[in-house]
Design an enzyme around this catalytic site. Structure first.
Site, PDB file in Angstrom:
ATOM      1  CB  THR A 121      -0.867   0.110   1.018  1.00  0.00           C
ATOM      2  OG1 THR A 121      -1.607  -1.162   1.097  1.00  0.00           O
ATOM      3  CG2 THR A 121      -1.785   1.194   1.297  1.00  0.00           C
ATOM      4  CG  LEU A 156      -5.337  -9.746   0.556  1.00  0.00           C
ATOM      5  CD1 LEU A 156      -3.935 -10.205   0.620  1.00  0.00           C
ATOM      6  CD2 LEU A 156      -6.081 -10.714  -0.487  1.00  0.00           C
ATOM      7  CD  GLU A 158      -4.625  -8.307   9.620  1.00  0.00           C
ATOM      8  OE1 GLU A 158      -4.335  -8.824  10.855  1.00  0.00           O
ATOM      9  OE2 GLU A 158      -3.908  -7.286   9.634  1.00  0.00           O
ATOM     10  CG  ASN A 214      -8.146   0.410   3.330  1.00  0.00           C
ATOM     11  OD1 ASN A 214      -9.044  -0.873   3.250  1.00  0.00           O
ATOM     12  ND2 ASN A 214      -6.765   0.071   3.411  1.00  0.00           N
ATOM     13  N   GLY A 259     -19.217   0.237  17.829  1.00  0.00           N
ATOM     14  CA  GLY A 259     -18.293  -0.559  18.524  1.00  0.00           C
ATOM     15  C   GLY A 259     -17.251   0.168  19.402  1.00  0.00           C
ATOM     16  CB  CYS A 266      -5.439  -1.613   6.632  1.00  0.00           C
ATOM     17  SG  CYS A 266      -4.465  -3.073   5.917  1.00  0.00           S
ATOM     18  CE  LYS A 269       0.196   0.754   6.731  1.00  0.00           C
ATOM     19  NZ  LYS A 269      -0.211   1.052   5.131  1.00  0.00           N
ATOM     20  NE  ARG A 334       0.008  -5.268  12.239  1.00  0.00           N
ATOM     21  CZ  ARG A 334       0.410  -5.635  11.220  1.00  0.00           C
ATOM     22  NH1 ARG A 334       1.260  -4.938  10.446  1.00  0.00           N
ATOM     23  NH2 ARG A 334      -0.403  -6.554  10.440  1.00  0.00           N
TER      24      ARG A 334
END
Length: 440
Positions: A121, A156, A158, A214, A259, A266, A269, A334
């Site tokens: 990325t 993708l 996770e 994202n 939440g 991702c 960042k 992370r």
């Protein structure tokens, strides 16, 4: 086809293993000799469902190999994937040092035509930087070897990365030349059989598409969390609101679950990186800053709910925590909301007994051994002697627990649900004080 993947992190390993799974000969290169040794022994260092099996299958069929020699990697591949990390700098920009080091190494050893593919990325314009770096090295060597640079961002998730790669909803190719695009079409043909998922565009548009995707998803999450805060104060139930707005096909149900904030490698960042890029172009993008601000605030909401029940000084109390990973089906912590919660509870003197199906070892790696953290091997064991149960990750295991056992093990019947897993009326009827997100 002969494929080299530079970098065996999350993206590189999934990419290499999946390409080997359909019959290609893949060599994965990494500078970390210990990781290469582990992978060569069939040990996958990340928790990703389905990945160990296809890594081991690829190795058993002699289609997937691992090494540290970049010269051998460049010699092997007709397609060279760059899949190294782009960690954020303090100013939010993406650190391209590893990408450009990979480009430099490719230029030093290139001796045949190949397609160099940016899988990492990266900010808009990186394909051009990689092309320039390789061309400069070739010029220093005094050789003229043709090559193409293509942007091929990954999409993708996770916890579902193998499925996402094998059955993609889109394959974006950023290419300047039709020949390079056709070579990429041939490479991805096994994943593109039912209908054409390949979208070809220019490299800058492909690079921006990754960030845009994202940021769009992160924005949906932050907006729902903002609405959840309003719902709590107005006496509305955000879960009813979610069902009401999700029925609109223009909105849909994906990524509108309120939440305790998003985390992972991702979204945080990439929001910061795009905001930084906007500043560099002189374009004001206040929405991007707001998305991150709301998320940072939301990560503290569970601590605030615990404090509202137990008081500012938590030194007399022990908190049970279910969920450490930033999402289910991964051990990745992370930027996880659990980390903000843990550190906030410790700052107030609380002790924590935590359980996660996959991330216990990662929590030990991050925090080491400390008196105020006990990593438990069973969710109910984490409840022993605790004054409250806080749920931070929506693992399936937590969705239908034994509430009688929870009540028997907790010192006080208090549940703070950061993922809205339970029916408030049913939990309260079972004798608990129950706090959720955006629910009265």
């Amino acid at each position: 086809m002969k494929i080299t993947v530079v970098g065996t992190g999350y993206v590189g390993l999934v990419t290499g293993a999946c390409l080997a799974q359909v019959g290609n000969h893949v060599l994965c290169i990494d500078v970390d000799a210990r990781k290469v040794e582990q992978l060569s022994a069939g040990i996958v260092p990340i928790h990703e469902p389905g990945l160990p099996a296809i890594v081991q299958e690829g190795m058993a069929g002699d289609r997937l190999r691992f090494g540290t020699n970049i010269a051998a990697g460049v010699a092997h591949g007709d397609y060279l994937f760059i899949a190294v990390g782009t960690p954020p700098d303090e100013d939010g920009s993406a650190d391209l040092r590893h990408v450009l080091m990979a480009a430099e190494a490719i230029g030093q050893h290139l001796d045949h035509y190949c397609v160099i593919i940016n899988k990492s990325t990266v900010p808009v314009g990186t394909a051009q930087l990689v092309r320039q770096r390789i061309a400069a090295v070739l010029q220093r060597r005094g050789v003229d070897i043709p090559f193409d640079v293509v942007s091929n961002p990954e999409f993708l998730k996770e916890g579902a990365a193998v499925e996402d790669f094998m059955k993609p909803d889109r394959i974006i190719i950023g290419a300047d030349h039709p020949d390079a695009a056709e070579r990429m079409r041939a490479l991805y043909a096994p994943f593109n059989r039912n209908h054409d998922r390949l979208i070809v565009m220019d490299p800058p548009s492909a690079e921006l598409s990754k960030y845009a995707a994202n940021v769009m998803l992160a924005t949906k999450i932050s907006l729902m969390n903002e609405l959840a805060g309003l719902a709590e104060r107005m006496g509305a139930d955000i879960e009813q609101v979610r069902r009401g707005i999700g029925a609109d096909p223009r909105i849909g149900y994906a990524f509108i679950y309120p939440g305790c904030g998003y985390g992972g490698s991702c979204f945080p960042k990439d929001v910061r990186a795009l905001e930084y890029s906007a500043r560099q172009t002189g374009y004001a993008a206040p929405l991007l800053a707001a998305v991150e601000e709301v998320n940072n605030r939301q990560k503290r909401v569970l601590e605030r709910k615990v404090v509202a029940e137990l008081g500012e000084d938590l030194s007399p109390y022990t908190v049970a925590l279910w969920g450490l990973a930033f999402k289910p089906n991964t051990d990745d912590m992370r930027e996880a909301p659990s980390r903000v919660l843990l550190e906030g509870l410790w700052a107030r003197g609380a002790r924590v007994r935590a359980y996660d199906p996959a991330a216990g070892a990662e929590a030990r790696r991050i925090y080491g051994e400390r008196a105020d953290l006990q990593i438990c091997e069973d969710p109910y064991a984490a409840l022993e002697g605790a004054d409250a149960l806080v749920i931070c990750t929506e693992w399936q295991l937590f969705r239908s627990p034994d509430f009688d056992q929870i009540r028997a093990r907790l010192r006080r019947p208090l549940i703070v649900d950061g993922r809205n897993l339970y029916d408030p009326q049913a939990v309260r009827a079972a004798g608990f004080r129950y706090h959720a997100i955006g629910r009265p």
